[in-house]
Design a protein around this motif. Structure first.
Motif, mmCIF file in Angstrom:
data_model
loop_
_atom_site.group_PDB
_atom_site.id
_atom_site.type_symbol
_atom_site.label_atom_id
_atom_site.label_comp_id
_atom_site.label_asym_id
_atom_site.label_seq_id
_atom_site.Cartn_x
_atom_site.Cartn_y
_atom_site.Cartn_z
ATOM 1 N N LEU A 61 31.386 22.219 -0.801
ATOM 2 C CA LEU A 61 32.449 22.482 0.165
ATOM 3 C C LEU A 61 32.194 23.787 0.906
ATOM 4 N N SER A 62 31.785 24.823 0.192
ATOM 5 C CA SER A 62 31.523 26.116 0.820
ATOM 6 C C SER A 62 30.361 26.033 1.804
ATOM 7 N N VAL A 63 29.269 25.394 1.391
ATOM 8 C CA VAL A 63 28.100 25.267 2.278
ATOM 9 C C VAL A 63 28.464 24.454 3.512
ATOM 10 N N ALA A 64 29.148 23.333 3.304
ATOM 11 C CA ALA A 64 29.501 22.464 4.430
ATOM 12 C C ALA A 64 30.435 23.165 5.401
ATOM 13 N N MET A 65 31.377 23.950 4.884
ATOM 14 C CA MET A 65 32.337 24.607 5.764
ATOM 15 C C MET A 65 31.678 25.727 6.573
ATOM 16 N N VAL A 334 18.622 32.273 19.915
ATOM 17 C CA VAL A 334 19.471 32.482 18.737
ATOM 18 C C VAL A 334 19.177 31.355 17.763
ATOM 19 N N TRP A 335 19.032 31.684 16.498
ATOM 20 C CA TRP A 335 18.688 30.683 15.494
ATOM 21 C C TRP A 335 19.305 31.078 14.156
ATOM 22 N N ILE A 336 19.326 30.139 13.206
ATOM 23 C CA ILE A 336 19.757 30.470 11.846
ATOM 24 C C ILE A 336 18.590 31.138 11.133
ATOM 25 N N ASP A 337 18.778 32.376 10.741
ATOM 26 C CA ASP A 337 17.723 33.107 10.049
ATOM 27 C C ASP A 337 17.746 32.816 8.549
ATOM 28 N N LYS A 338 18.929 32.801 7.955
ATOM 29 C CA LYS A 338 19.079 32.539 6.517
ATOM 30 C C LYS A 338 20.407 31.827 6.269
ATOM 31 N N VAL A 339 20.443 31.052 5.186
ATOM 32 C CA VAL A 339 21.702 30.549 4.635
ATOM 33 C C VAL A 339 21.702 30.941 3.164
ATOM 34 N N LYS A 340 22.502 31.939 2.840
ATOM 35 C CA LYS A 340 22.536 32.479 1.476
ATOM 36 C C LYS A 340 23.766 31.939 0.753
ATOM 37 N N HIS A 341 23.569 31.558 -0.505
ATOM 38 C CA HIS A 341 24.648 30.930 -1.276
ATOM 39 C C HIS A 341 24.725 31.589 -2.651
ATOM 40 N N LYS A 342 25.902 32.055 -3.016
ATOM 41 C CA LYS A 342 26.126 32.652 -4.333
ATOM 42 C C LYS A 342 27.349 32.003 -4.971
ATOM 43 N N THR A 343 27.264 31.792 -6.291
ATOM 44 C CA THR A 343 28.392 31.209 -7.016
ATOM 45 C C THR A 343 28.598 31.913 -8.355
ATOM 46 N N ALA A 356 32.618 30.934 -4.866
ATOM 47 C CA ALA A 356 31.410 30.643 -4.102
ATOM 48 C C ALA A 356 31.475 31.342 -2.766
ATOM 49 N N VAL A 357 30.311 31.770 -2.289
ATOM 50 C CA VAL A 357 30.191 32.357 -0.950
ATOM 51 C C VAL A 357 28.961 31.755 -0.290
ATOM 52 N N THR A 358 29.108 31.337 0.968
ATOM 53 C CA THR A 358 27.981 30.889 1.788
ATOM 54 C C THR A 358 27.931 31.753 3.040
ATOM 55 N N ASP A 359 26.762 32.322 3.283
ATOM 56 C CA ASP A 359 26.564 33.251 4.399
ATOM 57 C C ASP A 359 25.484 32.692 5.322
ATOM 58 N N VAL A 360 25.882 32.300 6.530
ATOM 59 C CA VAL A 360 24.934 31.853 7.548
ATOM 60 C C VAL A 360 24.630 33.046 8.452
ATOM 61 N N GLU A 361 23.371 33.486 8.456
ATOM 62 C CA GLU A 361 22.969 34.664 9.218
ATOM 63 C C GLU A 361 22.186 34.227 10.453
ATOM 64 N N MET A 362 22.693 34.612 11.612
ATOM 65 C CA MET A 362 22.080 34.207 12.881
ATOM 66 C C MET A 362 21.125 35.290 13.372
ATOM 67 N N GLY A 363 19.858 34.916 13.614
ATOM 68 C CA GLY A 363 18.880 35.824 14.193
ATOM 69 C C GLY A 363 18.849 35.668 15.705
ATOM 70 N N TYR A 364 18.321 36.692 16.383
ATOM 71 C CA TYR A 364 18.259 36.602 17.840
ATOM 72 C C TYR A 364 17.091 37.403 18.392
ATOM 73 N N SER A 365 16.710 37.060 19.599
ATOM 74 C CA SER A 365 15.732 37.816 20.359
ATOM 75 C C SER A 365 16.258 37.929 21.777
ATOM 76 N N SER A 366 16.287 39.151 22.303
ATOM 77 C CA SER A 366 16.866 39.355 23.626
ATOM 78 C C SER A 366 15.890 39.028 24.743
ATOM 79 N N VAL A 367 14.619 38.849 24.410
ATOM 80 C CA VAL A 367 13.598 38.536 25.407
ATOM 81 C C VAL A 367 12.932 37.228 25.026
ATOM 82 N N THR A 368 12.803 36.326 25.961
ATOM 83 C CA THR A 368 12.117 35.064 25.703
ATOM 84 C C THR A 368 10.623 35.317 25.582
#
Length: 402
Positions: A61-65, A334-343, A356-368
Motif C-alpha cells: 500500500l505504501s509503495v503503490a500510494m 526529470v526522472w525517478i532517481d531512487k525509490v527507497k522503502h523502509k519498514t 512503513a515509509v516509501t520515498d520516491v526521489e526525483m532527479g533532474y538536469s537543467s541542461v539537455t
C-alpha cells in the motif's frame, strides 16, 4: 512461517471476522484495491527472488500510494509503463485519485480499536523552477499531501523531512532522506503508514516459552514462542496450513501461511498470485485452533529501483527517456532517481505495531545533454590538433560494407 496481508489492502471480507463498519466500495475503488494487491504480490515475489532466505517485510500500500502520487506527474511512454507496472490500465487518472482519497478516509476510520494512519508529503527544491501547480494541487486534494518548498542546500533540510517521517510513523522509522541532500534531487514524494492493533484474543505472556525455530539452511535458532487456543479462521491445503488472527473489532487481521514440514516457503510465495490468494482466503473456516507463533521484531529496508525496473517501469528511471512533464514542464530532464522503502514490525503477546515509509526521489538536469547518433551517412577525419593537419578524411555510407 510466512505472514502476509497486514499492510495489504484486502477488499474481500474474511469469513471469520466482522468489520466494525462495511467497506462500501465503488467499482473503481474495488479495481484499485485489486490493482494494488496484484502489484504488491508481484513486487513481493520479485524481491523474494533476490532475497530468498532472508526476512522480508514490505508495504504494498505504501509503495503503490507513493508511486500513485508520482504517476500524476508522468506523461507519454513513462506514464504508460507506470500504468502497466502498477496495473492501473482499467482506470482513468481521476478514478485513481478519487479512489485513493476515499480509501485513505475509509481505512483510517475503519476500526476504532485499531490505529491506522496514512500520511503523504511532497518536498520540492526552491532554487529551481517550481513544479506544475496542477500536479501539486492534485496531490494535495486526493492524497492529502503536505506540500512544502525547501532549500535543499540548507543544513537542516534533510532533518526537516526526516522529522516528518519520524512523526508520521510514531517514531518507528527515524529517517529516509540522506544528509546532505544530493544536489541533483529536485523532489521527494513520501508516503508513511503507521499501524497498531491489539489481538482480539491476546496471548498469555506466561505461556511464552523458548523454542527452536528451524531455519532454511537446516540449522535452528531459539525464539520466544507464543501460544494460545482460540476460535480463528483456519485452512488446511495440500501445500500449507494457514490461520487468520484478528485485531480490534475484526476489520484488520494478520494471516499466516505455513508450508508443511517438507514444503518450501519460496515455492509457496511463487504461487501467491491474486487468484490463488483470493481462492485460499475464501476457503477459511472457523475452528478452535492451537496457535504457536514467535514473538519478533523486524526492521527492513530496500532500494526498489531494480525490482520496479524488472516489473516494467525502467523508463521512469532513465534520465534520457523519462517523461515527467506533468510534474515539471520547465525543466528539460526529470526522472525517478531512487525509490527507497523502509519498514518496521513488532509482534508480541498484545498485538502488532508496524510502520512503513516509501520515498520516491526525483532527479533532474537543467541542461539537455546533446546527443550524437551516427545512424546515417557521415564524414570523418583524423587530425593533428596543434597544427590542424588533416591526415585522413573519409565518408561512411554503409558501415557494414567493408
Amino acid at each position: 512461517m510466512f505472514l502476509i496481508g497486514l499492510l495489504f489492502l484486502q477488499c474481500s471480507e474474511n469469513p471469520t471476522t466482522a468489520p466494525t463498519r462495511s467497506l462500501d466500495l465503488t467499482a473503481a475503488e474495488k479495481e484499485l484495491v485489486e490493482s494494488d494487491n496484484s502489484f504488491g504480490l508481484r513486487l513481493f515475489r520479485e524481491i523474494n527472488e533476490a532475497q530468498g532466505d532472508s526476512n522480508i517485510f514490505i508495504s504494498p500500500l505504501s509503495v503503490a500510494m507513493a508511486l500513485g502520487m508520482t504517476y500524476n506527474g508522468a506523461d507519454g511512454s513513462t506514464k504508460e509503463a507506470m500504468q502497466q507496472t502498477l496495473e492501473l490500465s482499467g482506470l482513468t487518472l481521476e478514478e485513481i485519485n478519487e479512489s485513493y482519497r476515499n480509501l485513505i478516509e475509509l481505512l483510517t476510520q475503519l476500526d476504532s480499536k485499531v490505529q491506522f494512519d496514512i500520511a503523504n508529503s511532497i518536498w520540492y527544491k526552491l532554487s529551481i523552477p517550481e513544479p506544475e501547480a496542477d500536479f501539486l494541487q492534485r496531490c494535495q486534494q486526493y492524497f492529502d499531501a503536505l506540500v512544502t518548498g525547501l532549500d535543499f542546500s540548507a543544513p537542516d533540510a534533510a532533518s526537516t523531512i526526516n522529522a516528518w517521517v519520524e512523526e508520521s510513523t510514531n517514531g518507528k522509522i527515524e529517517e529516509i532522506v540522506d544528509d546532505p541532500i544530493d544536489p541533483l534531487i529536485c523532489m521527494f514524494l513520501i508516503n508513511a503508514i503507521y499501524f497498531k492493533g491489539s489481538w482480539v484474543y491476546q496471548f498469555d505472556e506466561s505461556q511464552t516459552q523458548d523454542t527452536l525455530f528451524y531455519l532454511p539452511d537446516g540449522t535452528t535458532a531459539t525464539c520466544k514462542m507464543m501460544s494460545q487456543k482460540a476460535i480463528h479462521g483456519f485452512l488446511f491445503s495440500d501445500d500449507f496450513q494457514a490461520v487468520d488472527l484478528p485485531y480490534g473489532d475484526g476489520a484488520y487481521s494478520m494471516t499466516l501461511f505455513l508450508p508443511w514440514e517438507d514444503g518450501d516457503i519460496n515455492a509457496l510465495i511463487a504461487q501467491m498470485e491474486p487468484e490463488n490468494l483470493n481462492n485460499w482466503l475464501s476457503q477459511f473456516s472457523s475452528d478452535s485452533v492451537n496457535v504457536f507463533i514467535p514473538r519478533f521484531t523486524l526492521e527492513y529496508d530496500r532500494e526498489l529501483k531494480a525490482d520496479l525496473t524488472a516489473l516494467g517501469m525502467g523508463i521512469a528511471f532513465d534520465p534520457d527517456e523519462a517523461n515527467f512533464r506533468n510534474m515539471y514542464s520547465s525543466i528539460p530532464q526529470v526522472w525517478i532517481d531512487k525509490v527507497k522503502h523502509k519498514t518496521f514490525v513488532q509482534v508480541n503477546e498484545e498485538g502488532t505495531e508496524a510502520a512503513a515509509v516509501t520515498d520516491v526521489e526525483m532527479g533532474y538536469s537543467s541542461v539537455t545533454n546533446p546527443a550524437f547518433r551516427a545512424d546515417r551517412p557521415f564524414v570523418f577525419m583524423i587530425r593533428e590538433n596543434e597544427s590542424g593537419t588533416i591526415m585522413f578524411i573519409g565518408k561512411i555510407v554503409d558501415p557494414t560494407g567493408g
